[in-house]
Design an enzyme around this catalytic site. Structure first.
Site, short mmCIF file in Angstrom:
data_model
loop_
_atom_site.label_atom_id
_atom_site.label_comp_id
_atom_site.label_asym_id
_atom_site.label_seq_id
_atom_site.Cartn_x
_atom_site.Cartn_y
_atom_site.Cartn_z
CG PHE A 1 -5.50 3.87 6.10
CD1 PHE A 1 -6.76 4.43 6.18
CD2 PHE A 1 -5.10 3.01 7.12
CE1 PHE A 1 -7.62 4.15 7.24
CE2 PHE A 1 -5.94 2.73 8.18
CZ PHE A 1 -7.20 3.30 8.24
CG ASP B 1 -5.77 -4.94 2.73
OD1 ASP B 1 -5.24 -4.59 3.81
OD2 ASP B 1 -6.43 -4.14 2.03
CG HIS C 1 -8.88 -20.95 13.97
ND1 HIS C 1 -9.53 -22.06 13.49
CD2 HIS C 1 -9.84 -20.00 14.17
CE1 HIS C 1 -10.82 -21.82 13.42
NE2 HIS C 1 -11.04 -20.58 13.83
CD GLN D 1 -9.74 7.61 -0.77
OE1 GLN D 1 -10.77 7.67 -0.09
NE2 GLN D 1 -8.72 6.84 -0.41
CG ASP E 1 -0.28 0.11 2.52
OD1 ASP E 1 0.94 0.36 2.52
OD2 ASP E 1 -0.94 -0.02 3.55
CB SER E 2 0.41 4.55 -1.34
OG SER E 2 -0.75 5.02 -0.68
N GLY E 3 0.95 3.91 1.96
CA GLY E 3 1.20 4.65 3.21
C GLY E 3 0.22 5.78 3.41
#
Length: 370
Positions: free
Chosen positions: A97, A266, A335, A189, A93-95
């Site tokens: 967030f 994810d 698990h 977005q 990811d691009s960072g």
């Protein structure tokens, strides 16, 4: 193109798609769930164990790896795959967030974002160009463009500004991204505003990225709002590009996302709750660290055939967690990842057989009852 999706089957009654995602590090089946390896490791797990749970594509985090150990060091090690000994595909990811989550520790300008490290307070500046430099050094199969993630709730005015900046930053990312064995995905977005989501999608689709992330969801909005955004967004997404719903990983959201046409997911949820002693079971969530399981010698989930459920009882795993033994959280992590990957496998099978709506109903009836 280093990454492409081939849609092999469309489910008759929903927007769900069964596909094969081709990457420089192999082919994976979609819809797919990506375990999160924030610091170049899926917490507590070896790569072999991740694969045993069914994990085929992992996510790693640009912001964290930039701060520690540094992208130059990872590049020197031969790239992220070599550094962490993972031979399958990786997405970074691009960072965006993470940086926007820093709140008062960051300042957004047109040029980029100035932020203070959550580790030592040191000052840093992320621009789209800088993020592309970092992601190309890390060398994942898929890199995400640098975006501005608007919080929830937020004023429409703010969501518009974040959307417009995300578009301009996506253009800047595309301009400097040169690595031929890496695909750069754009991120849509627009908050929970339908007209803004549509606008963001159209602006990014015009740039012709090889795949698209749907960002800014799962940030605290009600699930129904997220589903509404997906209902409205998916019909305008191109059929021949992967669609990635970022940060979503609870069992109900995975099924609902697939029903609406999402290919990739994810989330830290399965691994994070595992470390707090909570596991997914076919009858809902179970907090195995609770006192009621002290003398419960059944497996965590009686319908599960993962390594932990085949070999250990709730009582034993509770004992390990209560005494801070590392094996306890390793077993709950194994698990939970197995549970989610098994769910994805069942979802793919249901698409194959055109019975996804029945599967959703059967699964959620029992899961939500717990």
């Amino acid at each position: 193109m280093p990454v492409k999706i081939k849609i092999e089957k469309k489910e008759k009654h929903t927007r769900a798609r069964l596909g094969k995602l081709t990457t420089p590090h192999g082919e994976v089946e979609t819809p797919i769930f990506m375990p999160v390896g924030t610091q170049a490791t899926v917490k507590t797990m070896t790569p072999e164990e991740v694969k045993e749970t069914g994990g085929r594509l992992v996510l790693s985090n640009t912001y964290h790896l930039y701060l520690r150990p540094g992208h130059d060091l990872v590049k020197e090690a031969g790239g992220l795959h070599k550094f962490m000994n993972w031979d399958g595909p990786i997405l970074t990811d691009s960072g965006g967030f993470q940086v926007f989550s820093l709140g008062p520790l960051r300042t957004i300008t047109e040029e980029g974002v100035e932020f203070r490290s959550h580790i030592d307070g040191s000052k840093h500046f992320f621009t789209p160009e800088k993020v592309m430099e970092i992601e190309q050094a890390l060398g994942a199969d898929i890199a995400m463009a640098f975006d501005e993630c608007a919080p929830y709730p937020c004023e429409k005015e703010y969501a518009v500004a974040a959307l417009e900046r995300t578009t301009r930053w996506a253009e800047r990312c595309k301009r400097v991204h040169k690595r031929e064995d890496q695909a750069l995905f754009g991120i849509i977005q627009g908050g929970v505003f339908p007209d803004l989501r549509e606008r963001s999608a159209k602006e990014l689709l015009a740039m012709d990225f090889p795949g698209y992330g749907i960002g800014g969801l799962s940030v605290g909005e009600p699930k129904e709002l997220m589903y509404e955004v997906l209902d409205q967004l998916m019909p305008i997404m191109p059929e021949d590009k992967p669609r990635y719903l970022m940060g979503v990983g609870s069992p109900d959201c995975l099924i609902e996302g697939v029903v609406r046409g999402v290919d990739m997911f994810d989330c830290v949820l399965p691994t994070r709750i595992a470390r707090n002693g909570t596991v997914f079971t076919h009858n809902g969530k179970l907090t195995v660290r609770n006192a009621e399981y002290a003398r419960d010698f059944r497996p965590m989930d009686q319908q599960c055939d993962c390594y932990a459920c085949r070999n250990y009882s709730r009582a034993y795993i509770r004992h390990l967690i209560k005494t801070d033994e590392i094996l306890g959280i390793r077993l709950t992590t194994i698990h939970n990842l197995h549970f989610i990957q098994h769910l994805m496998q069942n979802i793919r099978q249901a698409i194959r057989e055109d019975r996804l709506l029945e599967y959703r109903e059967d699964f959620l009836k029992v899961f939500n009852a717990g």
